[in-house]
Design a protein around this motif. Structure first.
Motif, PDB file in Angstrom:
ATOM      1  N   GLU A   1       0.853  -1.181   0.000  1.00 23.11           N
ATOM      2  CA  GLU A   1       0.000   0.000   0.000  1.00 23.11           C
ATOM      3  C   GLU A   1       0.895   1.239   0.000  1.00 23.11           C
ATOM      4  O   GLU A   1       1.509   1.572   1.017  1.00 23.11           O
ATOM      5  CB  GLU A   1      -0.906  -0.001   1.226  1.00 23.11           C
TER       6      GLU A   1
ATOM      7  N   PRO B   1       0.572   6.570   2.299  1.00 21.39           N
ATOM      8  CA  PRO B   1       0.959   6.597   3.716  1.00 21.39           C
ATOM      9  C   PRO B   1      -0.202   6.818   4.675  1.00 21.39           C
ATOM     10  O   PRO B   1      -0.076   6.577   5.869  1.00 21.39           O
ATOM     11  CB  PRO B   1       1.955   7.767   3.780  1.00 21.39           C
TER      12      PRO B   1
ATOM     13  N   HIS C   1      -0.673   0.667   5.194  1.00 23.29           N
ATOM     14  CA  HIS C   1       0.666   1.162   4.878  1.00 23.29           C
ATOM     15  C   HIS C   1       1.663   0.806   5.970  1.00 23.29           C
ATOM     16  O   HIS C   1       1.379   0.938   7.158  1.00 23.29           O
ATOM     17  CB  HIS C   1       0.628   2.679   4.701  1.00 23.29           C
TER      18      HIS C   1
END
Length: 472
Positions: free
Chosen positions: A159, A162, A167
């Motif tokens: 991912e 952020p 993530h």
């Protein structure tokens, strides 16, 4: 005792040290064997010397000292050979032990590096990347395995956003490091630690950047189903002299993939069935002297594919069956002195394909059986001094094909067998000083072919027979 000796000779499987006979058995057997061998050699030598002495005139008696010397010499030579064989066997055992020790150490390094790659902390994962790359350099027999592990890491779910819950902090840096390590090993094909001839599998990986610039691809590289949604993936200056790089089914929804300045002298770069809905793929200033770049069945609904300034002296660029509903494909300023660019069977319902200021001195650009219901194919400012551009069998129900400002000093442009039911083919401000333009066999039921402000000082036009529907 026989049972005991048999058990001693039965070495457990997997044991590396030899299971030898006891000395108290081997020593007497060796002495008996040596005595028997000496006796045989002595009698053979005695017979030989006796025959030699008998052949002399007058006959002489056998010299026992000569017989003994010959026997001792033969036994010494045989002993030296056996000693050499023993030393050789001992060396093999020592080398085997060393190899097993090295293999055990390399296996431990592999286990440690793999554990580091699975660690929660990015710094530890980075250490695992470098450890595995170093291991691949030291362990040629398992180099492909190490490469496969690095590629598998890039294939894992990622991912890039952020702000997303999935993530992982530092993950982008780890992935970029893997790409950088791979690139560093693709620079010098002749070095012992080069990975150029190995295979790389990036199937379904997510790329938001990374550089493979100036790399040499001699094996198979798979980006099948990969997603390019952001950043820049750089193949600039790379050399494709063999092997296959495939982007089949890949999705380009953002970012840039660049092959600028790359050299294609062999092999295949394939974008079969790829989807271009955004972003940019550029082959600017690339050289095509062989090999194939294939966009067969690709879908262009957005984004841009760029061959600006590319040089085609051989090889094939294939857009057969591609669908253009948006976006742009440009060959502006490209040079065609050979090779083949094929849009056969492609569908143009939108978007733009441009050959502006391109130079055609050889080779072929083909739109055979293509369908134009929208969009634009633009040869504005192109120079035709040789080669061939053909729209044979194409169907024009909309859209535009423009040769505005083009110069025809040679070569052939063919519309033979094309069907014009709509759309427009425009030669406005074109200069015809040579070559041939063929409309023979084309069918006009609508649409328009214009030569506004064109200049004619040469060029052969073939218009017949041109089927025109009754009442047109």
């Amino acid at each position: 005792m026989a049972i005991s000796l048999r058990r001693k000779r039965e070495a457990p499987r997997g044991r590396y040290t030899p299971n030898l006979w006891p000395v108290w058995i081997v020593a007497p057997v060796a002495l008996i064997a040596a005595g028997a061998l000496g006796w045989v050699i002595y009698h053979y030598a005695h017979d030989h010397f006796a025959q030699a002495a008998a052949d002399q005139k007058p006959p002489k008696p056998v010299d026992i000292n000569d017989v003994l010397k010959a026997t001792v010499t033969a036994l010494t030579l045989i002993g030296a050979v056996l000693a050499g064989l023993y030393a050789y066997r001992k060396q093999l055992l020592a080398e085997g032990d060393a190899h097993r020790a090295d293999a055990s150490q390399l296996a431990e390094r592999y286990t440690t590096a793999a554990e580091q790659l699975g660690h929660d902390q990015a710094a530890v994962r980075l250490a695992g990347v470098y450890a595995l790359a170093r291991l691949a350099d030291d362990w040629a027999e398992q180099r492909q395995v190490c490469i496969d592990v690095l590629c598998a890491y890039l294939r894992m779910p990622y991912e890039p956003d952020p702000t997303a819950p999935e993530h992982k902090v530092g993950e982008r840096e780890v992935r970029q490091t893997i790409i950088r390590v791979i690139r560093d090993h693709l620079q010098e094909p002749d070095t012992p630690t080069a990975w150029c001839k190995h295979n790389f599998d990036f199937t379904s990986a997510v790329f938001d950047g990374g550089s493979f610039s100036t790399s040499h691809f001699l094996g198979t590289v798979a980006f099948v189903g990969a997603t390019f949604s952001d950043g820049r993936v750089d193949f600039g200056g790379a050399t494709f002299g063999g092997g296959t790089v495939t982007f089949a089914g890949a999705t380009f929804s953002g970012g840039t993939v660049t092959f600028a300045g790359a050299t294609f002298s062999g092999g295949t770069v394939a974008f079969l069935g790829a989807t271009f809905s955004g972003g940019r793929v550029t082959f600017g200033r690339a050289t095509f002297s062989g090999g194939t770049v294939a966009f067969v069945g690709a879908t262009f609904s957005g984004g841009r594919v760029d061959f600006v300034g590319a040089r085609f002296s051989g090889g094939t660029v294939n857009f057969f069956g591609a669908r253009f509903s948006g976006g742009r494909v440009t060959f502006g300023g490209a040079t065609f002195s050979g090779g083949w660019v094929d849009f056969g069977g492609a569908t143009f319902s939108g978007g733009r394909v441009t050959f502006g200021r391109a130079t055609f001195s050889g080779g072929t650009v083909a739109f055979v059986d293509a369908t134009f219901s929208g969009g634009t194919v633009d040869f504005g400012g192109a120079t035709f001094s040789g080669g061939r551009v053909t729209f044979g069998g194409a169907r024009f129900s909309g859209g535009r094909v423009a040769f505005g400002g083009a110069t025809f000093g040679g070569g052939t442009v063919i519309f033979g067998g094309a069907t014009f039911g709509g759309g427009r083919v425009a030669f406005g401000r074109a200069t015809f000083s040579g070559g041939t333009v063929i409309f023979g066999g084309a069918t006009f039921s609508g649409g328009m072919v214009t030569f506004n402000s064109a200049t004619f000082s040469g060029t052969s036009f073939d218009w017949g027979p041109v089927p025109v529907p009754a009442g047109a």
